[in-house]
Write an enzyme that holds these catalytic residues in place. Structure first.
Site, PDB file in Angstrom:
ATOM      1  N   CYS A 195      -5.548  42.833 -21.516  1.00 40.36           N
ATOM      2  CA  CYS A 195      -4.147  42.829 -20.202  1.00 40.36           C
ATOM      3  C   CYS A 195      -5.006  40.940 -19.297  1.00 40.36           C
ATOM      4  O   CYS A 195      -5.714  41.686 -19.102  1.00 40.36           O
ATOM      5  CB  CYS A 195      -3.528  44.085 -19.384  1.00 40.36           C
ATOM      6  SG  CYS A 195      -4.271  43.714 -17.747  1.00 40.36           S
ATOM      7  N   CYS A 238     -11.836  43.649 -16.472  1.00 37.67           N
ATOM      8  CA  CYS A 238     -10.680  43.230 -16.673  1.00 37.67           C
ATOM      9  C   CYS A 238      -9.897  41.946 -16.775  1.00 37.67           C
ATOM     10  O   CYS A 238     -10.635  40.917 -15.453  1.00 37.67           O
ATOM     11  CB  CYS A 238      -9.683  44.115 -15.414  1.00 37.67           C
ATOM     12  SG  CYS A 238      -8.169  43.584 -15.747  1.00 37.67           S
ATOM     13  N   CYS A 283      -4.279  40.083  -9.898  1.00 36.47           N
ATOM     14  CA  CYS A 283      -5.289  41.587  -9.199  1.00 36.47           C
ATOM     15  C   CYS A 283      -5.556  41.291  -8.032  1.00 36.47           C
ATOM     16  O   CYS A 283      -6.381  40.689  -8.904  1.00 36.47           O
ATOM     17  CB  CYS A 283      -5.221  42.348 -10.300  1.00 36.47           C
ATOM     18  SG  CYS A 283      -5.009  44.036  -9.664  1.00 36.47           S
ATOM     19  N   CYS A 292       4.985  46.743 -22.251  1.00 40.79           N
ATOM     20  CA  CYS A 292       3.552  47.240 -21.307  1.00 40.79           C
ATOM     21  C   CYS A 292       4.125  46.166 -20.007  1.00 40.79           C
ATOM     22  O   CYS A 292       4.199  44.728 -20.706  1.00 40.79           O
ATOM     23  CB  CYS A 292       2.216  46.836 -22.094  1.00 40.79           C
ATOM     24  SG  CYS A 292       1.208  46.575 -20.902  1.00 40.79           S
ATOM     25  N   CYS A 333     -11.272  44.696 -11.170  1.00 39.75           N
ATOM     26  CA  CYS A 333     -12.051  45.604 -11.661  1.00 39.75           C
ATOM     27  C   CYS A 333     -12.539  45.130 -12.667  1.00 39.75           C
ATOM     28  O   CYS A 333     -12.732  43.814 -13.532  1.00 39.75           O
ATOM     29  CB  CYS A 333     -11.140  46.592 -12.455  1.00 39.75           C
ATOM     30  SG  CYS A 333      -9.793  47.320 -11.557  1.00 39.75           S
ATOM     31  N   GLU A 350       2.107  38.397 -18.194  1.00 35.24           N
ATOM     32  CA  GLU A 350       2.271  38.991 -19.422  1.00 35.24           C
ATOM     33  C   GLU A 350       3.165  39.870 -19.881  1.00 35.24           C
ATOM     34  O   GLU A 350       3.108  40.973 -19.023  1.00 35.24           O
ATOM     35  CB  GLU A 350       0.638  38.701 -20.023  1.00 35.24           C
ATOM     36  CG  GLU A 350       0.002  37.592 -20.889  1.00 35.24           C
ATOM     37  CD  GLU A 350      -1.581  38.043 -20.262  1.00 35.24           C
ATOM     38  OE1 GLU A 350      -2.689  36.976 -20.702  1.00 35.24           O
ATOM     39  OE2 GLU A 350      -2.015  39.196 -20.254  1.00 35.24           O
TER      40      GLU A 350
HETATM   41  S1  SF4 Z   1      -7.064  46.816 -14.691  1.00 36.73           S
HETATM   42 FE1  SF4 Z   1      -7.572  45.078 -14.017  1.00 36.73          FE
HETATM   43  S2  SF4 Z   1      -5.201  45.074 -13.340  1.00 36.73           S
HETATM   44 FE2  SF4 Z   1      -5.536  47.140 -13.209  1.00 36.73          FE
HETATM   45  S3  SF4 Z   1      -5.914  47.188 -11.129  1.00 36.73           S
HETATM   46 FE3  SF4 Z   1      -7.523  46.889 -11.726  1.00 36.73          FE
HETATM   47  S4  SF4 Z   1      -7.756  44.549 -12.031  1.00 36.73           S
HETATM   48 FE4  SF4 Z   1      -5.499  45.196 -11.208  1.00 36.73          FE
END
Ligand code: SF4
Length: 385
Positions: A365, A140, A133, A126, A137, A113
């Site tokens: 995101c 997220c 990833c 962005c 997190c 994206e």
């Molecule tokens: S916020 Fe999302 S994209 Fe950013 S490091 Fe953490 S898991 Fe990865």
């Protein structure tokens, strides 16, 4: 999981860092300097690299037949030997607030994206650096996808090309800066940029190169959740802005929100930033703090935050969490946000409140790609050029 030392398909392997073997002839994987070295092996004069970059990045022309100052021979070689596009626009969604989000498809079918955020006087893009990833997190949507692979330089750079195309084909009011309708770039999309550092640095070189996008480095921001050993190499290699996603003032809480904190706790991260001589009042750290109801939004958190950042030239961005169905958390109410903001501002921090953009198009995101993998593909709102 040792997120800095994973085996195959790992973030930031030194051999090519995200460049899959089939991508070798992706022309956007090459900086202008490396293209100057590569072209003579194909019988093309080195100075042609500057001309090609001017077409690809300056003018947004990817069809070799339209590169009119190249000879027929060079155009033919470009057409036959090189790929000039790394991504294809799969879907474009436009929010009522002007935010534009696109799902882009790589040659291997992976989806990423990019988000355009128009504001008065500037348009920020962005961009993503990884498919998924590994850092997981808890707030997220990208983290919920898991890690698929690093993006190549071409795939990161091509987000700028594809989104400029989206912008120029749409109805959004644009602010032009040196002919480029995108005025600012933030590496804050899918993925942790410092786990794909070499491709990120190559991309930055193209963004700021006068023969390519020609952007000022201060208009480029790289965000990290705190991959401590790679912060200084980034800042030494590229005079861009650094944004650090902090999100908590106690390790017990940050361990849950940002699992990488177990490896690089808050003090370790902040001490690293405090001792860097390239962090100055003219080049401060932008701390991102996502406010999550009942988790990190108390007045005690606000006071601790001010104490923690003492001695680090910094600016603080407060962002009420953008809720999504894969997270049990949500944003505080407006009164709690206001209390937190007043507390940190009253104690002398430079602070601004950023509202989530484009909630009607899943602009946080990873959200749209997450939805895309479980829904049938929808035709682009405006077809790619
Ligand atoms: S916020 Fe999302 S994209 Fe950013 S490091 Fe953490 S898991 Fe990865």
């Amino acid at each position: 999981m040792d997120t800095l030392n994973q085996p195959s398909r790992s973030p930031d392997t030194e051999a090519g860092a995200g460049v899959e073997p089939d991508d070798r002839l992706q022309i956007k994987n090459y900086s202008i300097e490396s293209l100057r070295e590569r072209l003579p092996q194909l019988g093309i004069e080195p100075y042609r690299a500057d001309q090609i970059a001017g077409w690809l990045y300056g003018k947004g022309v990817e069809d070799p037949d339209r590169m009119t100052d190249l000879s027929n021979h060079v155009r033919g070689l470009l057409r036959d030997e090189w790929e000039t596009r790394a991504l294809h626009t799969e879907k474009v969604a436009r929010s009522e607030d002007g935010t534009v989000k696109a799902v882009l498809r790589a040659h291997d079918g992976e989806l990423i994206e990019s988000v355009l955020i128009p504001e008065p006087g500037r348009t920020t893009l962005c961009i993503s650096t990884q498919v998924g990833c590994p850092l997981a997190c808890s707030f997220c949507a990208t983290g919920a996808l898991g890690f698929r692979r690093n993006l190549s330089t071409a795939e990161i750079v091509d987000q700028v090309c594809r989104m400029r195309e989206v912008l120029e084909s749409g109805a959004e009011p644009t602010t032009r800066h040196d002919g480029n309708p995108i005025t600012n770039i933030v590496f804050m999309g899918m993925g942790e940029p410092l786990l794909n550092l070499s491709s990120v640095l190559e991309t930055i070189r193209l963004l700021v190169h006068p023969k390519a996008f020609g952007m000022a480095p201060r208009r480029v921001t790289v965000s990290t959740v705190g991959v401590v050993p790679r912060i200084e190499p980034l800042l030494r290699a590229a005079p861009v802005n650094l944004a650090v996603s902090l999100h908590a003032t106690r390790d017990e809480v940050r361990d849950q929100l940002v699992p990488l904190n177990r490896r690089f706790p808050i003090r370790v991260l902040l001490d690293e930033l405090r001792q860097l001589d390239c962090v100055t009042p003219r080049r401060p750290v932008f701390f991102e703090y996502t406010l999550i109801a009942g988790i990190n939004d108390s007045l005690a958190d606000a006071r601790r935050l001010v104490e923690l950042l003492e001695g680090i030239p910094s600016k603080l961005n407060l962002i009420p969490m953008n809720p999504h169905s894969d997270s049990p958390h949500g944003p505080p109410d407006d009164a709690a946000v206001d209390r937190f903001l007043r507390e940190v501002a009253g104690r002398g921090l430079f602070v601004s409140l950023r509202r989530s953009r484009g909630p009607d198009i899943d602009a946080a995101c990873g959200q749209l790609a997450l939805r895309q993998v479980s829904e049938p593909v929808v035709a682009p709102h405006r077809a790619e050029a």
